[in-house]
Design an enzyme around this catalytic site. Structure first.
Site, PDB file in Angstrom:
ATOM      1  N   VAL A  73       0.843  -1.201   0.000  1.00  0.00           N
ATOM      2  CA  VAL A  73       0.000   0.000   0.000  1.00  0.00           C
ATOM      3  C   VAL A  73       0.879   1.254   0.000  1.00  0.00           C
ATOM      4  O   VAL A  73       0.611   2.219  -0.716  1.00  0.00           O
ATOM      5  CB  VAL A  73      -0.925   0.023   1.247  1.00  0.00           C
ATOM      6  CG1 VAL A  73      -1.807   1.268   1.252  1.00  0.00           C
ATOM      7  CG2 VAL A  73      -1.786  -1.239   1.303  1.00  0.00           C
ATOM      8  N   GLU A  74       1.936   1.223   0.796  1.00  0.00           N
ATOM      9  CA  GLU A  74       2.788   2.403   0.966  1.00  0.00           C
ATOM     10  C   GLU A  74       3.572   2.757  -0.295  1.00  0.00           C
ATOM     11  O   GLU A  74       3.584   3.899  -0.718  1.00  0.00           O
ATOM     12  CB  GLU A  74       3.791   2.169   2.115  1.00  0.00           C
ATOM     13  CG  GLU A  74       3.218   2.403   3.500  1.00  0.00           C
ATOM     14  CD  GLU A  74       2.872   3.866   3.757  1.00  0.00           C
ATOM     15  OE1 GLU A  74       3.318   4.757   3.005  1.00  0.00           O
ATOM     16  OE2 GLU A  74       2.138   4.124   4.722  1.00  0.00           O
ATOM     17  N   SER A  75       4.273   1.768  -0.854  1.00  0.00           N
ATOM     18  CA  SER A  75       5.269   2.095  -1.880  1.00  0.00           C
ATOM     19  C   SER A  75       5.362   1.043  -2.977  1.00  0.00           C
ATOM     20  O   SER A  75       6.291   1.089  -3.776  1.00  0.00           O
ATOM     21  CB  SER A  75       6.644   2.187  -1.214  1.00  0.00           C
ATOM     22  OG  SER A  75       6.991   0.892  -0.710  1.00  0.00           O
ATOM     23  N   TYR A 177      -6.874   3.551   3.257  1.00  0.00           N
ATOM     24  CA  TYR A 177      -5.632   2.844   3.601  1.00  0.00           C
ATOM     25  C   TYR A 177      -5.880   1.449   4.182  1.00  0.00           C
ATOM     26  O   TYR A 177      -5.299   0.465   3.742  1.00  0.00           O
ATOM     27  CB  TYR A 177      -4.908   3.735   4.606  1.00  0.00           C
ATOM     28  CG  TYR A 177      -3.473   3.437   4.901  1.00  0.00           C
ATOM     29  CD1 TYR A 177      -2.477   3.705   3.975  1.00  0.00           C
ATOM     30  CD2 TYR A 177      -3.089   2.955   6.156  1.00  0.00           C
ATOM     31  CE1 TYR A 177      -1.138   3.487   4.285  1.00  0.00           C
ATOM     32  CE2 TYR A 177      -1.763   2.741   6.465  1.00  0.00           C
ATOM     33  CZ  TYR A 177      -0.790   3.006   5.520  1.00  0.00           C
ATOM     34  OH  TYR A 177       0.520   2.783   5.838  1.00  0.00           O
TER      35      TYR A 177
END
Length: 273
Positions: A73-75, A177
């Protein structure tokens, strides 16, 4: 769709409300397109060199296994990712949120080190969990900040992530998120049910066990790789925090594949003299 509690994902319960189920269902549908499946496969395949370490650390700290998918999800699990807002690395740390976990100067930026930033991110998530005593809130707070989460909870009569999300009491990105993380986990862990083939994780310790040597002067990674007969790309991949492809002119702990400590020390003596 109904999402059960699975053995090692039981730290995160998903309410059987229409809102929560729809949010997750929407993300699953996105990943079920041809592009979505190919994209997820590629991300998890490229992530193999870091996922084992993340998994081991989660186990060691007794944290929810689902967090293995948070860097997706982040990167998209990219070690040197950079966001528009200036967040860097696999776990997307902003410069003002690095301390006390990570360091940065003109020679290196530890946010770009997937192993150090994993340790930092998990410590931060644990801190959030200690504050909020609830994993969905702790995970969402990793995105919007503990301060913003605290303020939202103070205004809310119901103290759950799903209530805050449904009533738009936290930023939109934080609302998306947690469902996105749950959807990715659902697909990755139950590929058979979704008729999706995803790469299985190779349990080889190659990218989870390392040797370290201390360098004291500025040494080119290319030269060192040549001296120790190690593929330059491998040495670079293990030391992504180095910004100039050389070690700083001060003490620095250089990461190596396991078993290469002695030959590297020898090579360093040769180079440094």
């Amino acid at each position: 769709y109904s999402y059960q509690k699975y053995d090692n994902y039981d730290a995160i319960e998903i309410p059987n409300t229409k809102y929560a189920q729809n949010m997750i269902h929407d993300y699953i549908a996105r990943y079920m397109t041809n592009f979505g499946k190919q994209n997820l496969y590629k991300i998890l395949d490229d992530a193999e060199i870091y996922r084992l370490y993340v998994r081991q650390q989660l186990k060691k700290r007794n944290m929810p296994a689902i967090l293995e998918y948070l860097p997706v999800v982040e990167s998209e699990y990219k070690a040197v990712a950079k966001s528009r807002s200036g967040a860097r690395g696999m776990w997307q740390f902003m410069e003002n949120s690095m301390s006390p976990f990570l360091k940065k100067n003109e020679w290196f930026d530890e946010r770009l080190d997937p192993w150090k930033s994993t340790d930092a991110a998990l410590s931060k998530l644990q801190d959030n969990y200690r504050i909020f005593k609830d994993w969905p809130l702790a995970i969402a707070a990793y995105n919007c900040g503990a301060g913003a989460m605290r303020r939202a909870l103070n205004k809310s009569k119901v103290k759950t992530f799903w209530y805050l999300a449904e009533h738009k009491m936290i930023p939109e990105e934080s609302i998306q998120y947690v469902p996105k993380l749950l959807a990715i986990t659902e697909i990755a862990e139950h590929g058979d049910e979704y008729k999706v083939t995803l790469p299985s994780l190779n349990e080889s310790p190659y990218f989870a066990d390392f040797d370290y040597v201390t360098t004291r002067t500025s040494i080119s990674l290319e030269r060192l790789a040549g001296e120790i007969r190690l593929d330059y790309d491998t040495l670079k991949k293990l030391n992504t925090a180095l910004l100039k492809d050389k070690t700083p002119p001060a003490e620095y702990s250089l990461r190596l594949p396991s078993g290469m400590k002695m030959s590297t020390k020898e090579a360093l003596r040769k180079i440094e003299n």
